[in-house]
Design a protein around this motif. Structure first.
Motif, mmCIF file in Angstrom:
data_model
loop_
_atom_site.group_PDB
_atom_site.id
_atom_site.type_symbol
_atom_site.label_atom_id
_atom_site.label_comp_id
_atom_site.label_asym_id
_atom_site.label_seq_id
_atom_site.Cartn_x
_atom_site.Cartn_y
_atom_site.Cartn_z
ATOM 1 N N GLN A 193 41.285 80.690 -57.057
ATOM 2 C CA GLN A 193 42.623 80.119 -57.148
ATOM 3 C C GLN A 193 43.119 79.586 -55.804
ATOM 4 O OE1 GLN A 193 44.209 79.764 -60.102
ATOM 5 N NE2 GLN A 193 42.381 80.644 -61.006
ATOM 6 N N LYS A 194 42.723 80.245 -54.713
ATOM 7 C CA LYS A 194 43.256 79.909 -53.394
ATOM 8 C C LYS A 194 42.275 79.181 -52.484
ATOM 9 C CE LYS A 194 46.306 83.915 -53.360
ATOM 10 N NZ LYS A 194 46.630 85.171 -52.693
ATOM 11 N N ASP A 195 40.972 79.237 -52.804
ATOM 12 C CA ASP A 195 39.942 78.711 -51.913
ATOM 13 C C ASP A 195 39.082 77.647 -52.584
ATOM 14 O OD1 ASP A 195 40.561 80.601 -49.856
ATOM 15 O OD2 ASP A 195 39.327 82.103 -50.865
ATOM 16 N N SER A 196 38.494 76.810 -51.758
ATOM 17 C CA SER A 196 37.445 75.883 -52.187
ATOM 18 C C SER A 196 36.171 76.315 -51.488
ATOM 19 C CB SER A 196 37.789 74.450 -51.788
ATOM 20 O OG SER A 196 38.958 74.009 -52.435
ATOM 21 N N LYS A 197 35.053 76.199 -52.193
ATOM 22 C CA LYS A 197 33.776 76.640 -51.645
ATOM 23 C C LYS A 197 32.821 75.448 -51.597
ATOM 24 C CE LYS A 197 30.913 80.716 -52.042
ATOM 25 N NZ LYS A 197 30.581 81.862 -52.870
ATOM 26 N N TYR A 198 32.100 75.318 -50.477
ATOM 27 C CA TYR A 198 31.153 74.232 -50.264
ATOM 28 C C TYR A 198 29.849 74.809 -49.740
ATOM 29 C CZ TYR A 198 35.662 71.843 -50.053
ATOM 30 O OH TYR A 198 36.926 71.401 -50.313
ATOM 31 N N GLU A 199 28.809 73.990 -49.765
ATOM 32 C CA GLU A 199 27.533 74.372 -49.190
ATOM 33 C C GLU A 199 27.033 73.192 -48.360
ATOM 34 O OE1 GLU A 199 23.434 74.470 -48.516
ATOM 35 O OE2 GLU A 199 24.148 73.213 -50.144
ATOM 36 N N PHE A 200 26.745 73.464 -47.084
ATOM 37 C CA PHE A 200 26.236 72.447 -46.168
ATOM 38 C C PHE A 200 24.992 72.970 -45.478
ATOM 39 C CE2 PHE A 200 30.873 71.959 -46.248
ATOM 40 C CZ PHE A 200 30.985 70.639 -46.642
ATOM 41 N N HIS A 201 23.871 72.308 -45.679
ATOM 42 C CA HIS A 201 22.621 72.645 -44.985
ATOM 43 C C HIS A 201 22.282 74.132 -45.113
ATOM 44 C CE1 HIS A 201 23.094 68.646 -43.289
ATOM 45 N NE2 HIS A 201 24.277 69.007 -42.879
ATOM 46 N N GLY A 202 22.533 74.700 -46.304
ATOM 47 C CA GLY A 202 22.201 76.094 -46.547
ATOM 48 C C GLY A 202 23.255 77.095 -46.104
ATOM 49 N N VAL A 203 24.437 76.619 -45.698
ATOM 50 C CA VAL A 203 25.523 77.504 -45.262
ATOM 51 C C VAL A 203 26.681 77.386 -46.243
ATOM 52 C CG1 VAL A 203 27.245 77.943 -43.467
ATOM 53 C CG2 VAL A 203 24.905 77.338 -42.832
ATOM 54 N N ASN A 204 27.141 78.526 -46.774
ATOM 55 C CA ASN A 204 28.321 78.539 -47.630
ATOM 56 C C ASN A 204 29.565 78.489 -46.753
ATOM 57 O OD1 ASN A 204 27.028 78.718 -50.158
ATOM 58 N ND2 ASN A 204 26.638 80.878 -49.796
ATOM 59 N N VAL A 205 30.474 77.588 -47.102
ATOM 60 C CA VAL A 205 31.706 77.401 -46.347
ATOM 61 C C VAL A 205 32.881 77.543 -47.306
ATOM 62 C CG1 VAL A 205 33.063 75.795 -44.948
ATOM 63 C CG2 VAL A 205 30.569 75.841 -44.718
ATOM 64 N N VAL A 206 33.885 78.314 -46.896
ATOM 65 C CA VAL A 206 35.087 78.523 -47.693
ATOM 66 C C VAL A 206 36.286 78.002 -46.896
ATOM 67 C CG1 VAL A 206 36.586 80.275 -48.726
ATOM 68 C CG2 VAL A 206 34.110 80.536 -48.837
ATOM 69 N N VAL A 207 37.147 77.242 -47.586
ATOM 70 C CA VAL A 207 38.369 76.709 -46.977
ATOM 71 C C VAL A 207 39.519 77.013 -47.922
ATOM 72 C CG1 VAL A 207 39.559 74.639 -46.146
ATOM 73 C CG2 VAL A 207 37.077 74.816 -45.903
ATOM 74 N N ASP A 208 40.569 77.643 -47.410
ATOM 75 C CA ASP A 208 41.717 77.885 -48.279
ATOM 76 C C ASP A 208 42.397 76.547 -48.566
ATOM 77 O OD1 ASP A 208 44.493 77.827 -46.548
ATOM 78 O OD2 ASP A 208 42.786 78.511 -45.335
ATOM 79 N N LYS A 209 42.968 76.425 -49.757
ATOM 80 C CA LYS A 209 43.499 75.132 -50.212
ATOM 81 C C LYS A 209 44.657 74.620 -49.358
ATOM 82 C CE LYS A 209 41.574 75.593 -54.752
ATOM 83 N NZ LYS A 209 41.731 75.669 -56.178
ATOM 84 N N LYS A 210 45.402 75.514 -48.755
ATOM 85 C CA LYS A 210 46.498 75.091 -47.878
ATOM 86 C C LYS A 210 45.931 74.426 -46.613
ATOM 87 C CE LYS A 210 50.842 77.138 -46.740
ATOM 88 N NZ LYS A 210 51.565 78.365 -46.386
ATOM 89 N N SER A 211 44.914 75.035 -46.014
ATOM 90 C CA SER A 211 44.278 74.455 -44.827
ATOM 91 C C SER A 211 43.578 73.147 -45.167
ATOM 92 C CB SER A 211 43.256 75.432 -44.230
ATOM 93 O OG SER A 211 43.883 76.572 -43.715
ATOM 94 N N ALA A 212 43.017 73.067 -46.379
ATOM 95 C CA ALA A 212 42.277 71.872 -46.789
ATOM 96 C C ALA A 212 43.140 70.615 -46.705
ATOM 97 C CB ALA A 212 41.730 72.048 -48.202
ATOM 98 N N LEU A 213 44.438 70.747 -46.898
ATOM 99 C CA LEU A 213 45.333 69.594 -46.794
ATOM 100 C C LEU A 213 45.310 68.990 -45.397
ATOM 101 C CD1 LEU A 213 48.415 71.037 -48.716
ATOM 102 C CD2 LEU A 213 46.749 69.365 -49.568
#
Length: 110
Positions: A53-73
């Motif tokens: 609900q609060k985070d977006s999750k990505y994968e880059f070059h084998g690394v999982n990255v999480v960004v909260d939706k407020k920061s993503a803006l």
């Protein structure tokens, strides 16, 4: 997509995770908080918590990255890279949303 993690930064993250025995469920969390000399400062931590609900999750070059939706803006379009020289080393942020940045590059104004 909110951010991009360069291959060089991903290699450094993997090295650090291996060195500190982090499990596969540990992700690199990138965000911002109020503070720094320009208004917002970048935050980079390791985290095992992920809230759909609060985070977006990505994968880059084998690394999982999480960004909260407020920061993503504020981080939309930002490239996170790794810089290393004789004087210093660390993550760098190329943020197209930053109107002004401090001299050290760890804080910005949007």
């Amino acid at each position: 997509m909110a951010i991009n993690l360069s291959e060089r930064a991903a290699q450094e993250v993997k090295r650090f995770q291996k060195e500190h025995n982090f499990g596969e469920d540990t992700a690199l969390r990138i965000g911002i908080s109020a503070g720094g000399c320009s208004g917002f400062e970048y935050r980079v931590t390791f985290d095992q918590d992920y809230d759909e609900q609060k985070d977006s999750k990505y994968e880059f070059h084998g690394v999982n990255v999480v960004v909260d939706k407020k920061s993503a803006l504020y981080l939309d379009g930002t490239t996170v890279d790794w810089y290393e020289s004789l004087e210093k080393q660390g993550f760098t942020f190329e943020n197209p949303n930053a109107v002004k940045s401090c001299g050290c590059g760890s804080s910005f104004q949007a």
